[in-house]
Design an enzyme around this catalytic site. Structure first.
Site, PDB file in Angstrom:
ATOM      1  N   ARG A   1       0.885  -1.346  -0.097  1.00 36.47           N
ATOM      2  CA  ARG A   1       0.131  -0.025   0.024  1.00 36.47           C
ATOM      3  C   ARG A   1       0.896   1.294  -0.030  1.00 36.47           C
ATOM      4  O   ARG A   1       1.841   1.353   0.791  1.00 36.47           O
ATOM      5  CB  ARG A   1      -0.897   0.070   1.023  1.00 36.47           C
ATOM      6  CG  ARG A   1      -1.718  -1.103   1.312  1.00 36.47           C
ATOM      7  CD  ARG A   1      -2.901  -0.884   0.405  1.00 36.47           C
ATOM      8  NE  ARG A   1      -4.000  -1.904   0.447  1.00 36.47           N
ATOM      9  CZ  ARG A   1      -4.003  -2.766  -0.509  1.00 36.47           C
ATOM     10  NH1 ARG A   1      -3.542  -3.097  -1.538  1.00 36.47           N
ATOM     11  NH2 ARG A   1      -5.152  -3.641  -0.154  1.00 36.47           N
ATOM     12  N   GLU A   2       0.515   2.122  -0.850  1.00 35.09           N
ATOM     13  CA  GLU A   2       1.204   3.460  -0.928  1.00 35.09           C
ATOM     14  C   GLU A   2       0.519   4.411  -0.123  1.00 35.09           C
ATOM     15  O   GLU A   2      -0.711   4.810  -0.332  1.00 35.09           O
ATOM     16  CB  GLU A   2       1.564   3.913  -2.351  1.00 35.09           C
ATOM     17  CG  GLU A   2       2.225   2.727  -3.174  1.00 35.09           C
ATOM     18  CD  GLU A   2       2.061   3.220  -4.687  1.00 35.09           C
ATOM     19  OE1 GLU A   2       3.054   2.938  -5.646  1.00 35.09           O
ATOM     20  OE2 GLU A   2       0.970   3.872  -5.264  1.00 35.09           O
TER      21      GLU A   2
ATOM     22  N   ALA B   1      -7.664  28.020   5.063  1.00 33.09           N
ATOM     23  CA  ALA B   1      -7.111  26.646   5.743  1.00 33.09           C
ATOM     24  C   ALA B   1      -5.682  26.494   5.242  1.00 33.09           C
ATOM     25  O   ALA B   1      -5.180  27.636   4.728  1.00 33.09           O
ATOM     26  CB  ALA B   1      -7.970  25.593   5.175  1.00 33.09           C
TER      27      ALA B   1
ATOM     28  N   ARG C   1      -5.623  26.385  -7.464  1.00 33.79           N
ATOM     29  CA  ARG C   1      -5.141  24.849  -6.807  1.00 33.79           C
ATOM     30  C   ARG C   1      -4.468  24.424  -8.283  1.00 33.79           C
ATOM     31  O   ARG C   1      -5.315  23.792  -8.992  1.00 33.79           O
ATOM     32  CB  ARG C   1      -6.175  24.165  -6.406  1.00 33.79           C
ATOM     33  CG  ARG C   1      -6.688  24.942  -5.062  1.00 33.79           C
ATOM     34  CD  ARG C   1      -5.778  24.946  -3.913  1.00 33.79           C
ATOM     35  NE  ARG C   1      -6.320  25.278  -2.623  1.00 33.79           N
ATOM     36  CZ  ARG C   1      -5.413  25.410  -1.830  1.00 33.79           C
ATOM     37  NH1 ARG C   1      -3.950  25.415  -1.887  1.00 33.79           N
ATOM     38  NH2 ARG C   1      -5.609  25.776  -0.582  1.00 33.79           N
TER      39      ARG C   1
ATOM     40  N   GLU D   1      -3.715  12.401   6.336  1.00 34.26           N
ATOM     41  CA  GLU D   1      -4.135  13.708   6.751  1.00 34.26           C
ATOM     42  C   GLU D   1      -4.998  13.805   7.626  1.00 34.26           C
ATOM     43  O   GLU D   1      -6.250  13.270   7.210  1.00 34.26           O
ATOM     44  CB  GLU D   1      -4.166  14.361   5.333  1.00 34.26           C
ATOM     45  CG  GLU D   1      -4.374  15.837   5.953  1.00 34.26           C
ATOM     46  CD  GLU D   1      -4.633  16.862   4.491  1.00 34.26           C
ATOM     47  OE1 GLU D   1      -4.090  17.852   4.529  1.00 34.26           O
ATOM     48  OE2 GLU D   1      -5.304  16.460   3.580  1.00 34.26           O
TER      49      GLU D   1
ATOM     50  N   GLU E   1      -4.206  34.646   5.487  1.00 33.36           N
ATOM     51  CA  GLU E   1      -5.155  34.637   3.994  1.00 33.36           C
ATOM     52  C   GLU E   1      -6.229  35.789   3.973  1.00 33.36           C
ATOM     53  O   GLU E   1      -6.610  36.251   3.095  1.00 33.36           O
ATOM     54  CB  GLU E   1      -5.723  33.259   3.953  1.00 33.36           C
ATOM     55  CG  GLU E   1      -4.850  32.218   3.818  1.00 33.36           C
ATOM     56  CD  GLU E   1      -5.598  30.853   3.380  1.00 33.36           C
ATOM     57  OE1 GLU E   1      -6.812  30.747   3.540  1.00 33.36           O
ATOM     58  OE2 GLU E   1      -4.830  29.828   3.422  1.00 33.36           O
TER      59      GLU E   1
ATOM     60  N   PRO F   1      -8.738   8.675   3.379  1.00 35.52           N
ATOM     61  CA  PRO F   1      -8.070   7.687   4.336  1.00 35.52           C
ATOM     62  C   PRO F   1      -7.636   6.201   3.371  1.00 35.52           C
ATOM     63  O   PRO F   1      -7.037   5.559   3.807  1.00 35.52           O
ATOM     64  CB  PRO F   1      -9.044   7.338   5.227  1.00 35.52           C
ATOM     65  CG  PRO F   1     -10.401   7.613   4.909  1.00 35.52           C
ATOM     66  CD  PRO F   1     -10.200   8.828   4.104  1.00 35.52           C
ATOM     67  N   GLY F   2      -8.142   6.385   2.308  1.00 33.81           N
ATOM     68  CA  GLY F   2      -7.735   5.271   1.250  1.00 33.81           C
ATOM     69  C   GLY F   2      -6.358   5.372   0.847  1.00 33.81           C
ATOM     70  O   GLY F   2      -5.749   3.971   0.656  1.00 33.81           O
TER      71      GLY F   2
ATOM     72  N   GLU G   1       1.662  33.567  -2.913  1.00 30.02           N
ATOM     73  CA  GLU G   1       0.049  33.399  -2.544  1.00 30.02           C
ATOM     74  C   GLU G   1      -0.845  34.419  -2.838  1.00 30.02           C
ATOM     75  O   GLU G   1      -0.329  35.450  -2.387  1.00 30.02           O
ATOM     76  CB  GLU G   1       0.152  32.918  -1.115  1.00 30.02           C
ATOM     77  CG  GLU G   1      -1.334  32.215  -0.683  1.00 30.02           C
ATOM     78  CD  GLU G   1      -1.220  31.794   0.718  1.00 30.02           C
ATOM     79  OE1 GLU G   1      -1.950  30.731   1.057  1.00 30.02           O
ATOM     80  OE2 GLU G   1      -0.987  32.636   1.865  1.00 30.02           O
TER      81      GLU G   1
ATOM     82  N   GLU H   1      -3.498  30.748  10.190  1.00 27.89           N
ATOM     83  CA  GLU H   1      -4.023  30.892   8.491  1.00 27.89           C
ATOM     84  C   GLU H   1      -4.931  31.917   8.228  1.00 27.89           C
ATOM     85  O   GLU H   1      -5.060  32.474   7.024  1.00 27.89           O
ATOM     86  CB  GLU H   1      -4.389  29.335   8.189  1.00 27.89           C
ATOM     87  CG  GLU H   1      -3.165  28.472   8.205  1.00 27.89           C
ATOM     88  CD  GLU H   1      -2.380  28.832   6.868  1.00 27.89           C
ATOM     89  OE1 GLU H   1      -2.716  29.328   5.808  1.00 27.89           O
ATOM     90  OE2 GLU H   1      -1.180  28.251   6.941  1.00 27.89           O
TER      91      GLU H   1
END
Length: 169
Positions: A27-28, A66, A54, A109, A86, A104-105, A130, A82
């Protein structure tokens, strides 16, 4: 639970990738620091969002303010930093709404979501390079415009806020 074996196969600036072996299967796992998203309300009760590029999706997204946590930093400190960087917002009253795994797959994070109300206005302090456009929506406008949001943490945060509003009435 722990894997049978684990080793870092990529050590990058933003992420690392760990190859783990679980019962004969590889699993990576993307390793990314935890992050914080803020449902921010200004003194007029408007939701404060940010629009920014993005690169991964090759376009701009409208999102909650965020950012990722620095090593050893607690989520509330990250959120306050943050939001000031921002949007130029500070102070106010902060409430933890929830924490969840983003994807979560394949990714380790954890996202922490806060509600920040009655915030003081100031000047944004963006990081070098930014570019952030601050957008404000009334709560009534937000409920009719949720379909414009394509970012998961923003949808989660706004829906948590709406649930909180519903339970308060």
């Amino acid at each position: 639970m722990k894997p049978d074996d684990a080793r870092t196969v990529y050590d990058g600036k933003q992420i690392d990738v760990t190859l783990e072996r679980w019962d004969g299967r590889d699993r990576e796992i993307v390793e990314h620091p935890s992050a914080v998203a803020i449902v921010a309300l200004d003194r007029e009760g408007r939701i404060v969002l940010v629009r920014q590029l993005r690169e991964a999706i090759r376009g701009n997204l409208l999102e909650l303010p965020a950012g990722k946590m620095d090593a050893g930093e607690d989520p509330l400190t990250t959120g306050k930093r943050e939001l000031r960087e921002e949007c130029g917002l500070s102070g106010g009253e902060w409430t933890h709404l929830s924490s969840f795994w983003t994807t979560p797959g394949f990714c380790r994070e954890r996202m922490h979501v806060f509600l920040a109300e009655r915030l003081d206005e100031g000047e944004p302090e963006p990081d070098d390079g930014e570019e952030v456009e601050v957008v404000r929506w009334s709560v009534a406008e937000m409920t009719s415009r949720l379909g414009e949001i394509e970012d998961a943490k923003t949808l989660v945060g706004l829906l948590l806020y709406l649930r909180r509003l519903g339970s308060a009435s």
